[in-house]
Scaffold this motif. Sequence first.
Motif, PDB file in Angstrom:
ATOM      1  N   TYR B  13       0.845  -1.201   0.000  1.00 14.90           N
ATOM      2  CA  TYR B  13       0.000   0.000   0.000  1.00 14.90           C
ATOM      3  C   TYR B  13       0.878   1.248   0.000  1.00 14.90           C
ATOM      4  O   TYR B  13       2.041   1.193   0.396  1.00 14.90           O
ATOM      5  CB  TYR B  13      -0.915   0.009   1.241  1.00 14.90           C
ATOM      6  N   ASP B  14       0.295   2.347  -0.451  1.00 14.01           N
ATOM      7  CA  ASP B  14       0.997   3.628  -0.342  1.00 14.01           C
ATOM      8  C   ASP B  14       0.876   4.148   1.083  1.00 14.01           C
ATOM      9  O   ASP B  14       1.852   4.585   1.679  1.00 14.01           O
ATOM     10  CB  ASP B  14       0.386   4.654  -1.311  1.00 14.01           C
ATOM     11  N   ALA B  28      -7.294   9.247   5.498  1.00 12.49           N
ATOM     12  CA  ALA B  28      -7.293   8.397   4.307  1.00 12.49           C
ATOM     13  C   ALA B  28      -7.778   9.191   3.090  1.00 12.49           C
ATOM     14  O   ALA B  28      -7.199   9.118   2.006  1.00 12.49           O
ATOM     15  CB  ALA B  28      -8.182   7.177   4.548  1.00 12.49           C
ATOM     16  N   LEU B  29      -8.834   9.984   3.288  1.00 14.46           N
ATOM     17  CA  LEU B  29      -9.353  10.802   2.190  1.00 14.46           C
ATOM     18  C   LEU B  29      -8.339  11.848   1.761  1.00 14.46           C
ATOM     19  O   LEU B  29      -8.138  12.089   0.567  1.00 14.46           O
ATOM     20  CB  LEU B  29     -10.668  11.475   2.613  1.00 14.46           C
ATOM     21  N   GLY B  35      -2.711  12.228  -4.062  1.00 18.56           N
ATOM     22  CA  GLY B  35      -2.058  11.327  -5.014  1.00 18.56           C
ATOM     23  C   GLY B  35      -1.708   9.936  -4.535  1.00 18.56           C
ATOM     24  O   GLY B  35      -1.173   9.146  -5.317  1.00 18.56           O
ATOM     25  N   ALA B  36      -1.972   9.603  -3.263  1.00 17.74           N
ATOM     26  CA  ALA B  36      -1.739   8.220  -2.841  1.00 17.74           C
ATOM     27  C   ALA B  36      -2.768   7.351  -3.558  1.00 17.74           C
ATOM     28  O   ALA B  36      -3.948   7.671  -3.563  1.00 17.74           O
ATOM     29  CB  ALA B  36      -1.892   8.092  -1.336  1.00 17.74           C
ATOM     30  N   GLU B  37      -2.306   6.272  -4.198  1.00 15.15           N
ATOM     31  CA  GLU B  37      -3.260   5.463  -4.945  1.00 15.15           C
ATOM     32  C   GLU B  37      -3.889   4.383  -4.082  1.00 15.15           C
ATOM     33  O   GLU B  37      -5.088   4.195  -4.081  1.00 15.15           O
ATOM     34  CB  GLU B  37      -2.573   4.830  -6.147  1.00 15.15           C
ATOM     35  N   LEU B 328       1.477  13.435  -0.105  1.00 10.85           N
ATOM     36  CA  LEU B 328       2.598  14.159  -0.733  1.00 10.85           C
ATOM     37  C   LEU B 328       3.911  13.407  -0.502  1.00 10.85           C
ATOM     38  O   LEU B 328       4.775  13.348  -1.372  1.00 10.85           O
ATOM     39  CB  LEU B 328       2.705  15.582  -0.163  1.00 10.85           C
ATOM     40  N   TYR B 329       4.029  12.799   0.670  1.00 14.61           N
ATOM     41  CA  TYR B 329       5.246  12.038   1.000  1.00 14.61           C
ATOM     42  C   TYR B 329       5.426  10.865   0.037  1.00 14.61           C
ATOM     43  O   TYR B 329       6.509  10.655  -0.506  1.00 14.61           O
ATOM     44  CB  TYR B 329       5.143  11.537   2.444  1.00 14.61           C
ATOM     45  N   VAL B 330       4.362  10.121  -0.202  1.00 13.98           N
ATOM     46  CA  VAL B 330       4.526   8.933  -1.048  1.00 13.98           C
ATOM     47  C   VAL B 330       4.639   9.279  -2.526  1.00 13.98           C
ATOM     48  O   VAL B 330       5.062   8.452  -3.317  1.00 13.98           O
ATOM     49  CB  VAL B 330       3.402   7.884  -0.836  1.00 13.98           C
ATOM     50  N   THR B 331       4.268  10.511  -2.914  1.00 16.63           N
ATOM     51  CA  THR B 331       4.408  10.912  -4.311  1.00 16.63           C
ATOM     52  C   THR B 331       5.598  11.849  -4.486  1.00 16.63           C
ATOM     53  O   THR B 331       5.709  12.540  -5.492  1.00 16.63           O
ATOM     54  CB  THR B 331       3.120  11.589  -4.822  1.00 16.63           C
TER      55      THR B 331
END
Lengths: 134, 423
Positions: B13-14, B28-29, B35-37, B328-331
Amino acid sequence: MTTQQEEHTLSHYLCIGCPMGCRLEVEADDGEIVEVRGFSCQRGENYAKQEFVEPRRMVTTTVKINHSLWARIPVKTVDAIPKERVQDLCDALHRIQLEAPVEMGDVILEDALGTGINVVASRSMPRTAEMAKT
Amino acid sequence: MLTANLQHLDKDYDVVVVGGGPAGMAAALGAKETGAEKVLIVDREKEAGGILLQCIHPGFGLQHFREELTGPEYAERYKQQVLDAGIHVATDTYVLDIDQDKQVKLLSGTDGVRLINTKAAVLSMGARERTRGAIRTPGHRPAGILTAGLAQKFVNLMGYLPGNKAVILGSGDIGLIMARRLTLEGVEVKGVFEIMPHANGLNRNIVQCLHDYDIPLHLSTTVVDLQGRDRLEKITVAPVDSHFQPDLSKSWDIDCDTLLLSIGLIPENELTRRLKIRLDPVTQGAVVNSQMETSKDGVFVCGNVVHIHDLVDFVSAESELTGRNAGLYVTDQQPPGDNIRLVPGENVRYCVPHTISSDRTHTVYMRASQPMEESILRLGDVYEKKLRYVVPAEMINLKVRPRFLQNFHGETLKVDILPVDNT
Ligand code: SF4
């Protein structure tokens, strides 16, 4: 001045409209409202007037529901009802049993105790297959 | 997707969100928006919604939805958005551990243990109630003594009444609300006892939950003895002096089979501690930067696990921001780090976040230590604003804008709440 007919009163309430808890004052002559003070918004003014004439409350309670995720479903009046009817309404709602599923907003009791106000479900409640055993 | 089956989950998971209450759902929203998928919420209950599901009274959402909702309605609006956004929700599932590489160990009663990987984690486990141990009530150990929130769950979700004659210790809002709730269910509520000289809950709840039903509130009074072998039969209460020492010569007995405790909340930070994240000893929650990121890279926190909030509306706002930052962190779009540390000063118990950046607008939440009439909230010597009054029970929020900090080049800013005549 005859006290019986020309009674000047000041009544004090604490607004329950929001967490601010404004202190409200209603000035009345002979039961007629002259001025309302202390509110910070329209809700408060309306509440003070209503409280002076006939206190009303929203009612939230739960109703028994079968074959559902939980044993009780929360319900609420869509508007406030006279304060002295609150306990009667809760008692009436205790005699109801529902069957899941129920959708949020479904009418649970129409024209509750003749107040003209409906009681609706405050959430949707799915039917649970495993619980159907009971 | 809503599932209690761990085999239905993906391997990677992202963002994994621990706890599906209002904080977890908003986070979560937020993560999805930026941009977290693949986002997963894990909740140990049989559905998401958290404590809102048992808070059946109105009073929620005035800020966030601009209308007054009951707790279940507030939760359902969020739940619907969560499912519409394609977020996965694992129910009846417990997060046993998150390791330093962000491998998450899940446990469920039906499927056992499963390991999944995530790029970022949001901790939103909420808080638990203080129990009897925290206040060291003397006496026997009979049945019938429980926290107000647990009683609320019994009554509102499970359909059990905790007893017939109840006393409530502590005047927090949950205790006041349960006084009314039990009365409406036919329980005789004999009184609310508060050791402090003032009530802890909101005035509106004292009016609509106690006054409306003629339930007495005894201030500066506490429980000094509990009696009953199997089931609670009787309690003894006594007034306290200014050092909270009970005066036993003025004590009296009350027949009751139930004692509800409404004596405060403690953030539930076991997972945070396992991750060796830095905690603030005052809030008992994690130390966070302005992105609500903890001392552990890629681990974010929000809601009552960080600090106890008084309104769910604030939880939603803070948590959405947290989630956005996790996204933003994961993207790889994370904004630059903070350059200013906030230091609680005069009459400020704590500030969250603990650091801010001079180039963005932030909402800083804080709590006062002491009640004060008209006062001035001061941010170093760059900004000040008047407050009508402050009380420890009400959180204060302050918008800090870049323009306040244009000419500020220091590293720390002290936050003070000062009486008006001292300034
Ligand atoms: S008057 Fe308005 S602001 Fe004041 S407590 Fe009532 S609803 Fe809230």
